[in-house]
Scaffold this motif. Sequence first.
Motif, short mmCIF file in Angstrom:
data_model
loop_
_atom_site.label_atom_id
_atom_site.label_comp_id
_atom_site.label_asym_id
_atom_site.label_seq_id
_atom_site.Cartn_x
_atom_site.Cartn_y
_atom_site.Cartn_z
N UNK A 3 0.81 -1.22 0.00
CA UNK A 3 0.00 0.00 0.00
C UNK A 3 0.84 1.27 0.00
N UNK A 4 2.07 1.21 0.50
CA UNK A 4 2.94 2.38 0.49
C UNK A 4 3.40 2.67 -0.94
N UNK A 5 3.88 1.66 -1.63
CA UNK A 5 4.35 1.85 -3.00
C UNK A 5 3.23 2.29 -3.92
N UNK A 6 2.00 1.86 -3.62
CA UNK A 6 0.86 2.22 -4.45
C UNK A 6 0.35 3.63 -4.16
N UNK A 7 0.92 4.29 -3.18
CA UNK A 7 0.49 5.64 -2.84
C UNK A 7 -0.83 5.69 -2.10
N UNK B 98 -1.84 8.67 -11.45
CA UNK B 98 -0.48 8.26 -11.12
C UNK B 98 -0.41 6.76 -10.86
N UNK B 99 -1.45 6.24 -10.21
CA UNK B 99 -1.49 4.81 -9.90
C UNK B 99 -1.60 3.99 -11.19
N UNK B 100 -2.53 4.34 -12.06
CA UNK B 100 -2.68 3.58 -13.30
C UNK B 100 -1.44 3.68 -14.17
N UNK B 101 -0.78 4.82 -14.15
CA UNK B 101 0.48 4.96 -14.90
C UNK B 101 1.54 4.04 -14.34
N UNK B 102 1.58 3.91 -13.02
CA UNK B 102 2.55 3.02 -12.38
C UNK B 102 2.26 1.56 -12.75
N UNK B 103 0.99 1.20 -12.73
CA UNK B 103 0.63 -0.18 -13.01
C UNK B 103 0.83 -0.55 -14.47
N UNK C 31 2.95 0.86 -16.50
CA UNK C 31 4.36 0.93 -16.85
C UNK C 31 4.58 1.84 -18.04
N UNK C 32 5.84 2.01 -18.43
CA UNK C 32 6.16 2.94 -19.51
C UNK C 32 5.70 2.46 -20.88
N UNK C 33 5.59 1.14 -21.05
CA UNK C 33 5.22 0.60 -22.36
C UNK C 33 3.73 0.74 -22.60
N UNK C 34 3.35 0.93 -23.84
CA UNK C 34 1.95 0.97 -24.22
C UNK C 34 1.63 -0.31 -24.99
N UNK C 35 0.36 -0.57 -25.17
CA UNK C 35 -0.04 -1.80 -25.84
C UNK C 35 -0.29 -2.90 -24.83
N UNK C 36 -0.10 -4.13 -25.24
CA UNK C 36 -0.38 -5.29 -24.40
C UNK C 36 0.86 -5.65 -23.60
#
Length: 366
Positions: A27-31, A90-95, A97-102
């Motif tokens: 929960x800490x890493x997830x903000x 910010x959470x969804x961006x973290x989950x 990741x930097x790559x887009x697509x599948x």
Amino acid sequence: MPHGNQIEEAVRAELRTVIDPELHQDVVSLGMIGDLALGEDGITRIRLDLTIAGCPKKSELTSAVQRAAERVTSPVVVETSVMSRSQREALTERLRGPARGIPLAQPGSLTRVIAVASGKGGVGKSSVTANLALALAARGLRVGVVDADIHGFSIPALLGVEGGPTKIDGLMLPPVAHGLRVMSIGMFVGSDQPISWRGPMLHRALEQFLKDTYFGDLDVLLLDLPPGTGDVAITVAQLLPSSELLIVTTPQESAAAVAERAGAMGAQTGQRVLGVVENMSWMEAGGARLTPFGSGGGQALAERLTERFRDLQPEGIALLAQIPLRDSVRDLTPTGSFDPAFTALAERVARRPGGLAGMSLGLSPA
């Protein structure tokens, strides 16, 4: 005696042991931990920011945070709030990741994707998928299942999945049943509602399952394909070119001949054939072993696919298991038990671990 800052740091460190049951991170890493402070009255107050209003795991998470903090200090008061839009983004961006697509199609993915296919319906492909998933999970692997049979979905009923995914903005968190992370169109429509979709809609639905579902770090993802070599099978080959095919047949020669077409598709799409599973191989009755559907189809199929794939897979394609016809193959819920015949199959499937062969590590000589 520890100062307030030291206690707060110790509490925050302890909270890193609290894992969100849907996101599978602390929960800490997830903000999710907002304000955390030791007041002048000696009470440690923690604000837990939930991902959505009406979070189904609210009580579970609140209790876990309370217990973790109380291992450091007492008394503790946990108050809940809901993430702001910017926090969720910010959470969804973290989950994602930097790559887009599948995510599972990215070069760095270590998740093995196994598409369970058959040439025709009625061979028990979904039962094989569900039993194998449970058997792999029993070996300690992190397993996901996608019910890719849009028109004939059955995985939710087989695994006793209740409810649907939790949605965070454009991200879906799959429900968990018996340790498996499961997605199916059956979670969005009634069990008796027909789905009259053609190719483009089928493609989009499967693409959304693979792109917008957060499975976390999986060791294996099983795809329960519809029978045949139609739109969904082609879509899987396009979206997940490194997926492997596990071909299910019954012992009849006619069923094995049709199943060969499903296996042969790998030669056209570049997918590896993991092996053959012969379902309904025999049944026990009166102390005797009967073969109501004949015998030999699975082995014959494996031999024909070995010949067909001789150049692509010189090691050959094996008959991995012969599964008996009995109730325990079908009756998985509500305990999540699986037929013991799948223990050996899971061992053979898991024997080839995910590896780094062929993967760029982003390193260069000094």
